[in-house]
Write an enzyme that holds these catalytic residues in place. Structure first.
Site, PDB file in Angstrom:
ATOM      1  N   GLU A   1       2.700  -2.631  -3.424  1.00  0.00           N
ATOM      2  CA  GLU A   1       3.324  -2.366  -4.724  1.00  0.00           C
ATOM      3  C   GLU A   1       4.459  -1.402  -4.452  1.00  0.00           C
ATOM      4  OE1 GLU A   1       2.611  -3.622  -7.569  1.00  0.00           O
ATOM      5  OE2 GLU A   1       0.814  -4.682  -6.953  1.00  0.00           O
TER       6      GLU A   1
ATOM      7  N   CYS B   1       7.222   3.427 -11.609  1.00  0.00           N
ATOM      8  CA  CYS B   1       7.754   2.292 -10.845  1.00  0.00           C
ATOM      9  C   CYS B   1       8.175   1.146 -11.764  1.00  0.00           C
ATOM     10  CB  CYS B   1       6.693   1.796  -9.876  1.00  0.00           C
ATOM     11  SG  CYS B   1       5.152   1.398 -10.713  1.00  0.00           S
TER      12      CYS B   1
HETATM   13  P1  NAP Z   1       6.233   7.080  -0.565  1.00  0.00           P
HETATM   14  O1  NAP Z   1       7.003   8.238  -0.046  1.00  0.00           O
HETATM   15  O2  NAP Z   1       6.574   5.739  -0.071  1.00  0.00           O
HETATM   16  O3  NAP Z   1       4.706   7.432  -0.276  1.00  0.00           O
HETATM   17  C1  NAP Z   1       3.672   6.619  -0.753  1.00  0.00           C
HETATM   18  C2  NAP Z   1       2.400   6.916  -0.014  1.00  0.00           C
HETATM   19  O4  NAP Z   1       2.525   6.500   1.361  1.00  0.00           O
HETATM   20  C3  NAP Z   1       2.039   8.409   0.060  1.00  0.00           C
HETATM   21  O5  NAP Z   1       0.650   8.550  -0.059  1.00  0.00           O
HETATM   22  C4  NAP Z   1       2.510   8.807   1.441  1.00  0.00           C
HETATM   23  O6  NAP Z   1       1.849   9.928   1.945  1.00  0.00           O
HETATM   24  C5  NAP Z   1       2.109   7.565   2.196  1.00  0.00           C
HETATM   25  N1  NAP Z   1       2.731   7.401   3.500  1.00  0.00           N
HETATM   26  C6  NAP Z   1       4.002   7.672   3.861  1.00  0.00           C
HETATM   27  N2  NAP Z   1       4.190   7.332   5.159  1.00  0.00           N
HETATM   28  C7  NAP Z   1       2.994   6.860   5.605  1.00  0.00           C
HETATM   29  C8  NAP Z   1       2.526   6.380   6.863  1.00  0.00           C
HETATM   30  N3  NAP Z   1       3.329   6.320   7.916  1.00  0.00           N
HETATM   31  N4  NAP Z   1       1.243   5.971   6.980  1.00  0.00           N
HETATM   32  C9  NAP Z   1       0.387   6.035   5.907  1.00  0.00           C
HETATM   33  N5  NAP Z   1       0.787   6.503   4.708  1.00  0.00           N
HETATM   34  C10 NAP Z   1       2.063   6.899   4.554  1.00  0.00           C
HETATM   35  O7  NAP Z   1       6.332   7.007  -2.164  1.00  0.00           O
HETATM   36  P2  NAP Z   1       6.168   8.190  -3.205  1.00  0.00           P
HETATM   37  O8  NAP Z   1       7.363   9.084  -3.084  1.00  0.00           O
HETATM   38  O9  NAP Z   1       4.818   8.802  -3.150  1.00  0.00           O
HETATM   39  O10 NAP Z   1       6.233   7.374  -4.584  1.00  0.00           O
HETATM   40  C11 NAP Z   1       7.419   7.037  -5.234  1.00  0.00           C
HETATM   41  C12 NAP Z   1       7.776   5.588  -5.013  1.00  0.00           C
HETATM   42  O11 NAP Z   1       6.663   4.764  -5.269  1.00  0.00           O
HETATM   43  C13 NAP Z   1       8.863   5.096  -5.936  1.00  0.00           C
HETATM   44  O12 NAP Z   1       9.813   4.396  -5.193  1.00  0.00           O
HETATM   45  C14 NAP Z   1       8.144   4.187  -6.917  1.00  0.00           C
HETATM   46  O13 NAP Z   1       8.953   3.155  -7.454  1.00  0.00           O
HETATM   47  C15 NAP Z   1       7.040   3.653  -6.101  1.00  0.00           C
HETATM   48  N6  NAP Z   1       5.892   3.293  -6.930  1.00  0.00           N
HETATM   49  C16 NAP Z   1       5.524   1.981  -7.045  1.00  0.00           C
HETATM   50  C17 NAP Z   1       4.442   1.622  -7.853  1.00  0.00           C
HETATM   51  C18 NAP Z   1       4.001   0.191  -8.026  1.00  0.00           C
HETATM   52  O14 NAP Z   1       2.904  -0.029  -8.564  1.00  0.00           O
HETATM   53  N7  NAP Z   1       4.748  -0.786  -7.620  1.00  0.00           N
HETATM   54  C19 NAP Z   1       3.735   2.620  -8.529  1.00  0.00           C
HETATM   55  C20 NAP Z   1       4.132   3.939  -8.379  1.00  0.00           C
HETATM   56  C21 NAP Z   1       5.209   4.262  -7.577  1.00  0.00           C
HETATM   57  P3  NAP Z   1       2.494  11.411   1.888  1.00  0.00           P
HETATM   58  O15 NAP Z   1       2.765  11.721   0.458  1.00  0.00           O
HETATM   59  O16 NAP Z   1       1.430  12.265   2.474  1.00  0.00           O
HETATM   60  O17 NAP Z   1       3.745  11.357   2.707  1.00  0.00           O
END
Ligand code: NAP
Length: 523
Positions: A256, A295
């Protein structure tokens, strides 16, 4: 200072390092640290897979439904504390916090009711069967059974409650144990909720584990029978898709990601109509609720060319009345972004969009905010951009400003509006505001193949609709292409990610008797 721990192998464990800091985004104050270094994630995943999996696979759907109800009762009893954490750590206003916290509790309740409906069974069977031989003595039916793996849930920062529980509810009802990893900036709320659930002893051992930390190594021991459900940015999703162990073992992977969702105002709508007001209300929500950090939020606003100036003026005037500032103040409608770095990134992305669009409202850090210091807090003014030339846009269709920002694009006719909506490259949701069914009949099928959800509002729905950005557990959530290609929720549809569909070939008599031992998988 708070130090978040992880719940692994049935016990709480602290990481060995200093960890990453998480803050109060209204003041910039450091609240605590998150760290999972030194924690054996492979052992944690193995424990969940075997101990939690064995317990759940013995249970019926109805028994698992009771587990979900137990969790939702624990959470409901602690709401006030969760609301406080959401304000302090996520910068949520009370209504922002409600979307996240009640969204989680509500989704658990919906899935517990679905489990009750499936009853004392452990298997689903699809309706009907197909004759496979000339004589009707050999047929095929399709059943769904629980896969033996674990569910690894990696969540985004903007929904530390809903993100955790919406995924958990579906996996556990399907019979699969969960290892959840909340995003570090807002893991505090997930941590407190899981602590309360563990303390209440409402789940069998191994059914829920929590990793508070970077998630490094979490996928290193993933197997073919496991399920990885990720929510977050397009960039992190691309990284996880290429993880060597994921490539080697092909676990089920659901992504997602972010998307540049569009809303369309029908060409039939005129100023002063109720449907026009509903449309503007939804845009104001998009630029205020959760400070735009959803999102599913509207990022592109498609309006008829002839009305574009008038609509932009009306929206800019409404946005000017919104109070931005300390989310603890009941009158504040727009709280801060999750931290200063996220705010700076949003400002940079608005600058990138400014090559193609000019600001009609906001556009950066507000000079003043209510009851907070805009230099310390991560505030961004609600920002309305207006595209200069609808036929020459790239950044507007590609760059997500994860904050209260959206761009108005003027379309010539419905075909143009549809082409602009599709230029997002696949999105989670699109919406249409129109009182002309002919407009809906054209737009809905033409945009549906590039979207996971389409909300078509006319004035008979009025204010009763649940909102462009709100994900309902009854509806599928996820979208093709840019949105990640995943699919979650959607009532019983969501269970399929965690279950195996198998064609069973046999006599009509045997298949009928099998039907008696399974729940109907009709959706
Ligand atoms: P993110 O930076 O991509 O992080 C998402 C998750 O992935 C976090 O728990 C992060 O952990 C983890 N992560 C990062 N690198 C990783 C790795 N190498 N291995 C395992 N886990 C890893 O996104 P975010 O800043 O939290 O969220 C914002 C984004 O999410 C926006 O772009 C939004 O559009 C999108 N979003 C999409 C949906 C949907 O349902 N489609 C819903 C909500 C948000 P850490 O925080 O510990 O780095």
């Amino acid at each position: 200072m708070i130090r978040l721990e992880s719940f692994v192998n049935g016990a709480w464990k602290a990481g060995k390092g200093d960890g990453r800091r998480f803050v109060n985004p209204t003041t910039g104050e450091v609240l605590g640290t998150v760290d999972a270094s030194g924690i054996d994630t492979e052992a944690a995943v193995t424990y969940a897979r075997h101990t939690g999996g064995a317990a759940l696979r013995k249970m019926t759907f109805a028994e698992r439904a009771a587990l979900l109800r137990g969790v939702s009762d624990v959470l409901a009893a602690n709401r006030p504390r969760y609301n406080e954490i959401a304000t302090r750590n996520s910068g949520n206003t009370q209504s922002d916090a409600t979307i996240d916290i009640e969204g989680g509790i509500g989704t658990l309740k919906v899935y517990s009711r679905l489990g009750d409906r499936l009853g004392a069974t452990q298997m689903l069977i699809e309706p009907g069967s197909d004759q496979l031989a000339k004589e009707d003595v050999f047929r095929a039916a399709h059943i769904w059974t629980t896969r033996p793996g674990v569910a690894i849930h990696i969540n985004a920062f903007n929904f530390p409650s809903w993100g955790l529980w919406e995924k958990f509810a579906v996996a556990v009802l399907a019979g699969v144990p969960v290892v959840a990893k909340p995003a570090s900036p807002t893991a505090w709320l997930s941590h407190e909720m899981v602590r309360d659930v563990c303390a209440a002893n409402v789940l069998p051992a191994g059914v829920l584990s929590l990793i508070c930390g970077t998630g490094e190594g979490l996928l290193d021991s993933v197997t073919a029978m496991d399920h990885v459900a990720f929510t977050g940015s397009h960039e992190t999703a691309s990284h996880l898709r290429r993880h060597p162990r994921v490539l080697e073992t092909s676990p089920r992977l659901n992504i997602e990601a972010d998307s540049i969702n569009a809303t369309i105002l029908g060409p039939d709508v005129t100023s002063g109509q109720e449907i026009d007001a509903l449309f503007r209300r939804e845009i104001v929500r998009a630029l205020s609720v959760k400070a735009g950090q959803m999102c599913t939020n509207i990022r592109r606003i498609l309006v008829p060319q002839a009305r574009a100036n008038e609509i932009v003026e009306a929206l800019a005037a409404e946005l000017a009345t919104l109070k931005t500032g300390n989310p603890g103040d009941a009158e504040v409608r727009v709280g801060p972004l999750v931290h200063a770095q996220a705010r700076d990134e949003a400002v940079d992305r608005i600058a990138a969009l400014a090559r193609e669009a000019k600001a009609a409202a906001g556009g950066g850090i507000p000079a003043e905010v209510s009851d907070a210091d805009p230099k310390r807090g991560a505030f961004l003014a609600p920002t309305l951009l207006v595209a200069r030339d609808a036929d020459h846009l790239q950044a507007v269709h590609e760059i997500e400003v994860f904050g209260p920002a959206a761009t108005v694009i003027a379309y010539r006719d419905l075909d143009h509006a549809i082409a602009l909506a599709l230029a997002g490259g696949g999105s989670l949701v699109a919406s249409l505001f129109s009182d002309d069914p002919q407009v809906g009949h054209k737009v809905v099928p033409d945009v549906a193949n590039a979207h996971g959800r389409v909300m078509a509002i006319d004035s008979t729905v009025g204010k009763a609709h649940t909102g462009h950005a709100i994900v309902m557990p009854q509806c599928v959530h996820g979208g093709p292409g840019r949105a990640g290609g995943g699919e979650e929720l959607g009532g019983l549809r969501g269970l399929r990610f965690y279950m195996q569909r198998t064609a069973i070939q046999g006599s009509p008599g045997f298949l009928n008797s099998l039907r008696g031992t399974a729940a109907d998988a009709a959706l």
